[in-house]
Design an enzyme around this catalytic site. Structure first.
Site, PDB file in Angstrom:
ATOM      1  CD  GLU A 177      84.681 -22.049 104.949  1.00 33.66           C
ATOM      2  OE1 GLU A 177      85.608 -22.069 105.776  1.00 33.66           O
ATOM      3  OE2 GLU A 177      83.532 -22.396 105.234  1.00 33.66           O
ATOM      4  CD  GLU A 197      81.953 -26.522 104.309  1.00 28.85           C
ATOM      5  OE1 GLU A 197      82.059 -26.108 105.483  1.00 28.85           O
ATOM      6  OE2 GLU A 197      82.923 -26.647 103.551  1.00 28.85           O
TER       7      GLU A 197
HETATM    8  C1  GCO Z   1      84.793 -24.962 106.361  1.00 27.45           C
HETATM    9  C2  GCO Z   1      85.204 -26.107 106.384  1.00 27.45           C
HETATM   10  C3  GCO Z   1      85.022 -27.277 107.173  1.00 27.45           C
HETATM   11  C4  GCO Z   1      84.828 -27.147 108.627  1.00 27.45           C
HETATM   12  C5  GCO Z   1      83.443 -26.688 108.961  1.00 27.45           C
HETATM   13  C6  GCO Z   1      83.175 -26.630 110.431  1.00 27.45           C
HETATM   14  O1  GCO Z   1      84.667 -24.907 105.088  1.00 27.45           O
HETATM   15  O2  GCO Z   1      84.862 -24.161 107.247  1.00 27.45           O
HETATM   16  O3  GCO Z   1      84.938 -26.551 105.099  1.00 27.45           O
HETATM   17  O4  GCO Z   1      86.235 -27.855 106.847  1.00 27.45           O
HETATM   18  O5  GCO Z   1      85.052 -28.390 109.168  1.00 27.45           O
HETATM   19  O6  GCO Z   1      83.236 -25.436 108.445  1.00 27.45           O
HETATM   20  O7  GCO Z   1      84.004 -25.700 111.040  1.00 27.45           O
END
Ligand code: GCO
Length: 455
Positions: free
Chosen positions: A171, A351
């Protein structure tokens, strides 16, 4: 409940099912065995940054409990486990000497996955930059690009023959915008120009690291993970449409275009004016390295208005504990749009998950909302695949309740509940559902029909 409209479809035979975590959010042991501090260790010490004033010093104590945690992962019946390497654990200062004890931890962890039949999906940068590099400007400093390439090559040299996949950055939008523009995440800087330059350096370090790791013979599949949302205008009005165009430019095209097309979107460059990044000759070609996969993290859509911010409560949809709208069809829309607009490598949903309040009652956690969230997003993924998008895997965020960044420990994303006083783990109903879903006999699991997505 059958999750139409996807019923009747099938996931491909070798579709990868997994769960995901990241180092800072679960490991704890933040100064053990030669680990150096990261920008998140520092950020947590700054008053007012973390909602519950917590930090990552203990987290889920995964550093000491990794073996039983991997047993949990294997017990779910997933194919793969997505985890991240903490850069300052394996190289305390982000340059110079590597830390053998840190590498031993990840070598044991990866061997532990292989011993349990799990495919390791490794992420190199899930935000915990060594503090020593931040002291020299962090991701704003072009020299950090070279430091990252060195770090990536060392990880690939030690682990590259045993992991299925290496993701460079998790990200970049979050690192750039939340870390350097709004400043609500580490390192807490507030400058749009800084954020834009940081994004450029993240892209460049991604491209250069992939090229360097491949040229030293690493065969793991290589890619990057982006958090993406489809952007909807709140109304048909010209002003809202223009706001949506800008949001899509800054939030999606700014991230996807350089990686897959080797150029920044012209309209966004124009909007940026003097904040446009410094790009040296050759950078864009390095950034556009061929990818083995693109990881997509999806949580919600974004609805944009030119006036007052759109109020999620007006949507009529369920809202998570983060205040995020539950909107599974947005995942289908997003994937179909990416497929339409870009020359895509295979996609992994790296994710997807949700924070909801839950509690242990008689050793059970009835988290029906999370269970439905996951099931409906798996169905939405299948929907996109039926429309021609190639998706090769899906990872639930997250295996464990964990340190949710600026929200601290109050927001729980796990399909496994963590009691932070005792470090006891309890499988929630969502985990039991996922296990059941995956336990379909191989043949029907791989030729999944309506029943495969029933709750
Ligand atoms: C993300 C993150 C996570 C967060 C999840 C929830 O990549 O944003 O990998 O670390 O915990 O997205 O907000």
């Amino acid at each position: 409940m059958t999750l139409s409209p996807s019923s009747g479809s099938a996931f491909p035979k070798d579709f990868v099912w997994g769960v995901a975590t990241s180092a800072f959010q679960i490991e704890g042991a933040s100064d053990a065995d030669g680990k150096g501090p990261s920008i998140w260790d520092d950020f947590c010490r700054t008053p007012g940054t973390i909602a519950d004033a917590s930090d990552g010093r203990e987290a889920c104590d995964h550093y000491h409990r990794w073996a039983s945690d991997l047993d949990l992962v294997a017990g779910l019946g997933v194919d793969a486990y997505r985890f991240s390497v903490s850069w300052p654990r394996v190289q305390a200062l982000g340059s110079g000497a590597f830390n053998e004890a840190g590498f031993s931890f990840y070598e044991e962890l990866v061997d532990g996955m292989l011993a349990r039949g799990l495919k390791p999906y490794l992420t190199l940068n899930h935000w915990d930059l060594p503090s020593a590099l931040q002291a020299q400007g962090g991701w704003e400093n072009r020299q950090t690009v070279q430091r990252f390439v060195e770090y990536a090559c060392e990880v690939a040299r030690r682990l590259g023959d045993r992991v299925a996949s290496i993701c460079t950055h998790n990200e970049p939008w979050v690192i750039a915008v939340l870390g350097h523009e709004s400043g609500i995440f580490a390192p807490g800087i507030k400058s749009r120009a800084a954020a834009i330059q940081v994004a450029h350096h993240l892209f460049l370090s991604h491209g250069m690291a992939v090229t360097a790791m491949r040229s030293q013979g690493c065969k793991a599949a290589m890619g990057i993970v982006l958090n993406l949302s489809p952007i909807n205008a709140a109304t048909e009005s010209e002003a809202d449409q223009a706001a949506a165009r800008r949001a899509d430019g800054g939030g999606l095209r700014w991230y996807v275009d350089p990686l897959l097309k080797g150029e920044y979107p012209a309209d966004v460059l124009q909007d940026l004016g003097a904040d446009a990044p410094k790009v040296l000759p050759g950078d864009m070609a390095q950034i556009k390295v061929p990818l083995d996969f693109l990881g997509v993290n999806y949580y919600m859509r974004s609805v944009v208005s030119s006036g007052e911010p759109w109020d999620v409560k007006t949507s009529g949809h369920e809202i998570t504990d983060m205040g995020w709208e539950v909107y599974p069809q947005g995942l289908t829309e997003l994937l179909v749009r990416l497929h339409r607009d870009y020359p895509l490598p295979p996609i992994f949903i790296t994710e997807n998950g949700a924070a909801f309040k839950d509690e242990v009652v008689d050793a059970q956690v009835h988290d029906g909302q999370r269970q439905r969230y996951i099931a409906n997003h798996i169905a939405a993924t299948l929907d996109a695949m039926r429309q021609g998008v190639r998706v090769d895997g899906y990872f639930v965020w997250s295996l464990l309740d964990n340190f949710e960044w600026a929200s601290g420990y109050a927001k729980r994303f796990g399909i496994v509940r963590v009691d932070y006083d005792t470090q006891q783990r309890t499988l929630k109903d969502s985990a039991l559902w996922y296990r059941h879903f995956l336990q379909k006999p191989k043949t029907s699991r791989h030729g999944m029909n309506a029943t495969g997505l029933e709750l």
